[in-house]
Design a protein around this motif. Structure first.
Motif, short mmCIF file in Angstrom:
data_model
loop_
_atom_site.label_atom_id
_atom_site.label_comp_id
_atom_site.label_asym_id
_atom_site.label_seq_id
_atom_site.Cartn_x
_atom_site.Cartn_y
_atom_site.Cartn_z
N ILE A 22 0.73 -1.22 -0.06
CA ILE A 22 0.01 -0.01 -0.07
C ILE A 22 0.84 1.31 -0.10
O ILE A 22 0.47 2.22 -0.74
CB ILE A 22 -1.07 -0.21 1.22
CG1 ILE A 22 -1.92 -1.19 1.06
CG2 ILE A 22 -1.81 1.28 1.36
CD1 ILE A 22 -2.70 -1.38 -0.10
N GLY A 23 1.92 1.25 0.57
CA GLY A 23 2.74 2.53 0.75
C GLY A 23 4.14 2.48 -0.31
O GLY A 23 4.73 3.18 -0.42
N THR A 24 4.10 1.31 -1.14
CA THR A 24 5.21 1.11 -2.13
C THR A 24 4.56 1.17 -3.66
O THR A 24 4.11 2.16 -4.06
CB THR A 24 5.94 -0.07 -1.82
OG1 THR A 24 5.37 -1.18 -1.51
CG2 THR A 24 6.93 0.28 -0.49
N VAL A 25 4.40 -0.03 -4.09
CA VAL A 25 4.09 -0.28 -5.41
C VAL A 25 2.58 0.29 -5.63
O VAL A 25 2.15 0.64 -6.87
CB VAL A 25 3.95 -1.67 -5.82
CG1 VAL A 25 5.51 -2.28 -5.72
CG2 VAL A 25 3.04 -2.78 -5.00
N LEU A 26 1.79 0.16 -4.64
CA LEU A 26 0.48 1.08 -4.84
C LEU A 26 0.24 2.43 -4.16
O LEU A 26 -0.81 2.61 -4.02
CB LEU A 26 -0.61 -0.10 -4.24
CG LEU A 26 -0.67 -1.46 -4.63
CD1 LEU A 26 -1.60 -2.40 -3.98
CD2 LEU A 26 -1.28 -1.25 -6.14
N SER A 27 1.35 2.95 -3.95
CA SER A 27 1.43 4.14 -3.32
C SER A 27 0.71 5.33 -4.26
O SER A 27 -0.17 6.26 -3.50
CB SER A 27 2.81 4.84 -2.91
OG SER A 27 3.41 4.82 -4.29
N GLN A 28 0.56 5.26 -5.45
CA GLN A 28 -0.02 6.18 -6.20
C GLN A 28 -1.54 5.77 -6.59
O GLN A 28 -2.21 6.74 -7.31
CB GLN A 28 0.86 6.53 -7.50
CG GLN A 28 2.14 6.76 -7.19
CD GLN A 28 2.26 8.21 -6.38
OE1 GLN A 28 1.67 9.13 -6.76
NE2 GLN A 28 3.13 7.98 -5.36
N VAL A 29 -1.86 4.90 -5.97
CA VAL A 29 -3.36 4.44 -6.46
C VAL A 29 -4.24 4.89 -5.50
O VAL A 29 -3.79 4.79 -4.11
CB VAL A 29 -3.25 2.74 -6.63
CG1 VAL A 29 -4.76 2.30 -6.99
CG2 VAL A 29 -2.35 2.17 -7.55
N ASP A 30 -5.39 5.26 -5.86
CA ASP A 30 -6.40 5.62 -4.96
C ASP A 30 -6.91 4.48 -4.13
O ASP A 30 -7.36 3.70 -4.42
CB ASP A 30 -7.63 6.19 -5.78
CG ASP A 30 -8.55 6.98 -5.00
OD1 ASP A 30 -8.75 6.60 -3.87
OD2 ASP A 30 -9.70 7.49 -5.51
N LYS A 31 -6.59 4.79 -2.89
CA LYS A 31 -6.70 3.65 -1.76
C LYS A 31 -8.28 3.19 -2.02
O LYS A 31 -8.82 1.91 -1.72
CB LYS A 31 -6.42 3.89 -0.44
CG LYS A 31 -5.02 4.46 -0.32
CD LYS A 31 -4.03 3.30 -1.02
CE LYS A 31 -2.61 3.83 -1.11
NZ LYS A 31 -2.33 4.79 -1.88
N ARG A 32 -9.28 3.97 -2.26
CA ARG A 32 -10.75 3.64 -2.11
C ARG A 32 -10.87 2.56 -3.50
O ARG A 32 -11.74 1.80 -3.32
CB ARG A 32 -11.39 4.74 -2.53
CG ARG A 32 -11.60 5.81 -1.40
CD ARG A 32 -12.29 7.17 -1.74
NE ARG A 32 -11.78 7.97 -2.90
CZ ARG A 32 -12.13 8.95 -3.58
NH1 ARG A 32 -13.45 9.21 -3.29
NH2 ARG A 32 -11.53 9.76 -4.56
N ARG A 33 -10.06 2.58 -4.46
CA ARG A 33 -10.41 1.79 -5.51
C ARG A 33 -9.57 0.43 -5.32
O ARG A 33 -9.88 -0.60 -6.16
CB ARG A 33 -9.81 2.36 -6.94
CG ARG A 33 -10.75 3.75 -7.27
CD ARG A 33 -10.22 4.13 -8.77
NE ARG A 33 -11.38 5.06 -9.05
CZ ARG A 33 -11.43 6.40 -8.67
NH1 ARG A 33 -10.04 6.95 -8.01
NH2 ARG A 33 -12.25 7.24 -9.19
N LEU A 34 -8.90 0.52 -4.45
CA LEU A 34 -8.19 -0.80 -3.97
C LEU A 34 -9.22 -1.78 -3.03
O LEU A 34 -9.00 -3.03 -3.14
CB LEU A 34 -6.91 -0.50 -3.14
CG LEU A 34 -5.71 -0.20 -4.25
CD1 LEU A 34 -4.45 0.27 -3.15
CD2 LEU A 34 -5.41 -0.89 -5.12
#
Length: 407
Positions: free
Chosen positions: A248-260
């Motif tokens: 969540i804080g690395t490879v997905l850091s730029q992804v809107d967390k709501r959409r995960l």
């Protein structure tokens, strides 16, 4: 280490899912009953001395637990000490989790939450690994519990070194209104309220396996909970959880967390179904890794969205509700499903949890909600709870709708 070896000790003494579930409830049940009180006390007492006192209390009680296990004390005595440890933890957790996000710049909040989750789940890897090595060298359960008690000193040292920023209480109200401050915040910010309800349902319906892990692994795969195989299976599951949190804080850091959130729910449902249908321990290792990954990737995503939509003075109060949903409710799940596992086995319970997670993928998909409905709070001036001004809200990354900047 205590979370690993104590359920195994209880399972070995009783061979009962009900007893294991009861002890897991003693550990985490107080989060359900006392977290709101813990959030309120976090605002009342100086934060740093309060946290240190509660950590030292847990250290002393953990030593008492080690002694009781060493003499095979009656189970009610063990339950009582476990309950006291759980109470101290329930009062401590909102203070800590309400403090950590305020130690970093608001722009670094997702990374800080991810790192905090990695720390929690890293202990699930390191603890079992250390325990496995020590047990292979002849260490007893009481000796491992003493070592576990000593690890509280690291938290004391960390608390002594940090500077806790001053935080204004979320409300000036007293009595019941003071107690319900966090609930009122969650009601006003509907995205926060929906995720708290969703996590409560997920913990209740889908996470019974967490507290009943030794009984489930024994019944489903024929693995002795006192064996090294069990320790490494637990560690691999913890490693998956750590990787999920770290992502969540690395490879997905730029992804809107709501959409995960929804994809992680679906991934959890699929891997839980596969885990439930397995018959041998070999395939359980990779599947357990993925199960842990989706489990804590999901939890970290939800927590990040909740934290991003809170003001600094509100966090201790609302985080008390998070711990009720995430920690407290899962203890009720173990308590409720322990007798069910004893009666019909673990597989139906895990399949039910998978189905519930699939339904929650829709319920918790907050990315579908219009921006204008994500919160309903005062747009300017001091809010009705006695919190921060609109300028403070913008400075912390929240706009007038309660939406985190960048979302």
């Amino acid at each position: 280490m205590q979370t690993l070896v104590l359920p195994v000790y209880i399972a070995d003494r009783t061979d009962s899912g009900a007893w294991v579930g009861l002890f897991y409830f003693a550990q985490l049940g107080p989060l359900l009953l006392l977290s709101i009180v813990g959030g309120m006390l976090a605002d009342r007492f100086p934060r740093k001395p309060w946290m240190i006192t509660l950590v030292v209390t847990q250290l002393v009680l953990s030593l008492v637990m080690a002694w009781f296990v060493g003499v095979d004390a009656h189970l009610p005595w063990l339950f009582g000490v476990q309950l006291l440890i759980g109470i101290a933890n329930a009062l401590f957790a909102p203070s800590l989790q309400g403090t950590v996000p305020n130690l970093v710049d608001p722009r670094d909040l997702p990374g800080a939450i991810s790192l905090n989750s990695v720390m929690i789940n890293g202990s699930r890897v390191i603890g079992p690994a250390i325990a496995a090595v020590l047990m292979a060298r002849g260490a007893t359960t009481p000796q491992i519990l003493v070592l576990n008690a000593a690890t509280f000193l690291f938290m004391v040292a960390a608390l002594l070194r940090i500077t806790v920023p001053p935080m204004t209480g979320v409300t000036r109200a007293h009595g019941l209104a003071n107690l319900m401050a966090g609930v009122n915040i969650a009601r006003r910010r509907t995205i926060v309220g929906r995720l708290l309800v969703g996590m409560s349902l997920f913990s209740l319906c889908s996470l019974a396996y967490v507290g009943l892990f030794p009984i489930i692994v024994k019944d489903a795969f024929g693995v002795d909970p006192t064996s090294t195989t069990y320790n490494w299976l637990y560690a691999v599951w913890g490693l998956g959880a750590m990787v999920g949190a770290l992502s969540i804080g690395t490879v997905l850091s730029q992804v809107d967390k709501r959409r995960l959130i929804a994809p992680f729910f679906v991934g959890f449902a699929v891997t839980m179904t596969i885990f439930a249908l397995l018959r041998s321990p070999g395939p359980a290792f990779p599947v357990g890794f993925l199960l842990g990954l989706f489990y804590f990737g999901l939890a970290t995503s939800m927590l990040t969205v909740v934290q991003q939509n809170l003001l600094s003075g509100e966090r201790a109060r609302v985080m008390s509700l998070w711990f009720m949903a995430f920690g407290g409710t899962v203890s009720v799940s173990g308590l409720a499903f322990g007798p069910v596992v004893d009666a019909i086995g673990p597989r139906p319970v895990m399949l039910f949890g998978a189905a519930a997670a699939l339904g929650l993928a829709w319920w918790c998909d907050v990315s579908r909600r219009p921006v204008s409905t994500l919160a309903d709070e005062t747009a300017a001036g001091v809010d009705e709870a006695g919190g921060d001004t609109l300028e403070t809200r913008r400075a912390t990354g929240l706009d007038e709708h309660g939406i985190s900047a960048g979302d």
